[in-house]
Design a protein around this motif. Structure first.
Motif, PDB file in Angstrom:
ATOM      1  N   LYS A  99      52.195  51.780   4.791  1.00 22.82           N
ATOM      2  CA  LYS A  99      52.731  50.893   5.809  1.00 22.82           C
ATOM      3  C   LYS A  99      51.950  51.093   7.102  1.00 22.82           C
ATOM      4  O   LYS A  99      51.586  52.205   7.451  1.00 22.82           O
ATOM      5  CB  LYS A  99      54.210  51.183   6.071  1.00 22.82           C
ATOM      6  CG  LYS A  99      55.092  50.928   4.891  1.00 22.82           C
ATOM      7  CD  LYS A  99      55.372  49.459   4.773  1.00 22.82           C
ATOM      8  CE  LYS A  99      56.370  49.227   3.656  1.00 22.82           C
ATOM      9  NZ  LYS A  99      56.529  47.857   3.352  1.00 22.82           N
TER      10      LYS A  99
ATOM     11  N   ASP B  91      51.749  51.144  11.078  1.00 19.09           N
ATOM     12  CA  ASP B  91      52.561  51.265  12.284  1.00 19.09           C
ATOM     13  C   ASP B  91      51.623  51.111  13.474  1.00 19.09           C
ATOM     14  O   ASP B  91      50.596  51.792  13.567  1.00 19.09           O
ATOM     15  CB  ASP B  91      53.247  52.633  12.311  1.00 19.09           C
ATOM     16  CG  ASP B  91      54.157  52.791  13.520  1.00 19.09           C
ATOM     17  OD1 ASP B  91      54.600  51.763  14.061  1.00 19.09           O
ATOM     18  OD2 ASP B  91      54.419  53.958  13.907  1.00 19.09           O
TER      19      ASP B  91
ATOM     20  N   GLU C 205      51.079  54.327  15.606  1.00 13.82           N
ATOM     21  CA  GLU C 205      50.250  55.308  14.898  1.00 13.82           C
ATOM     22  C   GLU C 205      48.779  54.902  14.941  1.00 13.82           C
ATOM     23  O   GLU C 205      47.900  55.741  15.162  1.00 13.82           O
ATOM     24  CB  GLU C 205      50.736  55.415  13.448  1.00 13.82           C
ATOM     25  CG  GLU C 205      49.971  56.420  12.629  1.00 13.82           C
ATOM     26  CD  GLU C 205      50.420  56.417  11.174  1.00 13.82           C
ATOM     27  OE1 GLU C 205      49.569  56.707  10.318  1.00 13.82           O
ATOM     28  OE2 GLU C 205      51.595  56.102  10.918  1.00 13.82           O
TER      29      GLU C 205
END
Length: 138
Positions: A104, A106, A109
């Protein structure tokens, strides 16, 4: 002179001499009509068609075209549905071969990961060219 090919003067002479026939003895005024001509729905149609051509010819034709359009719409839809089942459009993920095992993303991040890199010390490098390919230098 043969009886099958009369000359023009013979036709004119016969036309002038015959009082009861306008076109002469060779061409008859009364046409042959079969017994089915005078009775039934066909006879009625032939009699009334010259008086109401749109109602007896045009309107049924237009109704047939419109009704045919409505009746053929489901058949056309079936055709395209069958074609769509055969040819399925692939999404970008399927096209690239990316499966369910991807991570995933983000945004925070990714921001911190790029901020940790040293972006000030970099060097420009030319891409290696294939043998025989023009490298673009003069």
């Amino acid at each position: 002179m043969t009886p099958f090919c009369p000359s023009v003067s013979t036709l004119i002479r016969h036309t002038e001499s015959s009082d009861n026939m306008a076109l002469g003895p060779i061409f008859r005024r009364k046409t042959f009509r079969p017994s089915s001509y005078h009775g039934g729905i066909g006879a009625w149609y032939r009699r009334t068609l010259p008086h109401h051509p749109f109602a007896l010819f045009g309107l049924p034709f237009i109704v047939t075209m419109v009704a045919g359009s409505f009746f053929l719409t489901p058949a056309t839809a079936l055709r395209y549905e069958k074609h769509d089942r055969k040819v399925k459009q692939m999404s970008k993920e399927e096209e690239l071969g990316i499966g369910k095992d991807r991570r995933k993303v983000d945004i925070n991040e990714e921001y911190y990961r790029l901020a940790a890199k040293d972006l000030d010390s970099w060097e420009q490098k030319r891409v290696e060219r294939l043998p025989g390919e023009n490298d673009g230098t003069i």
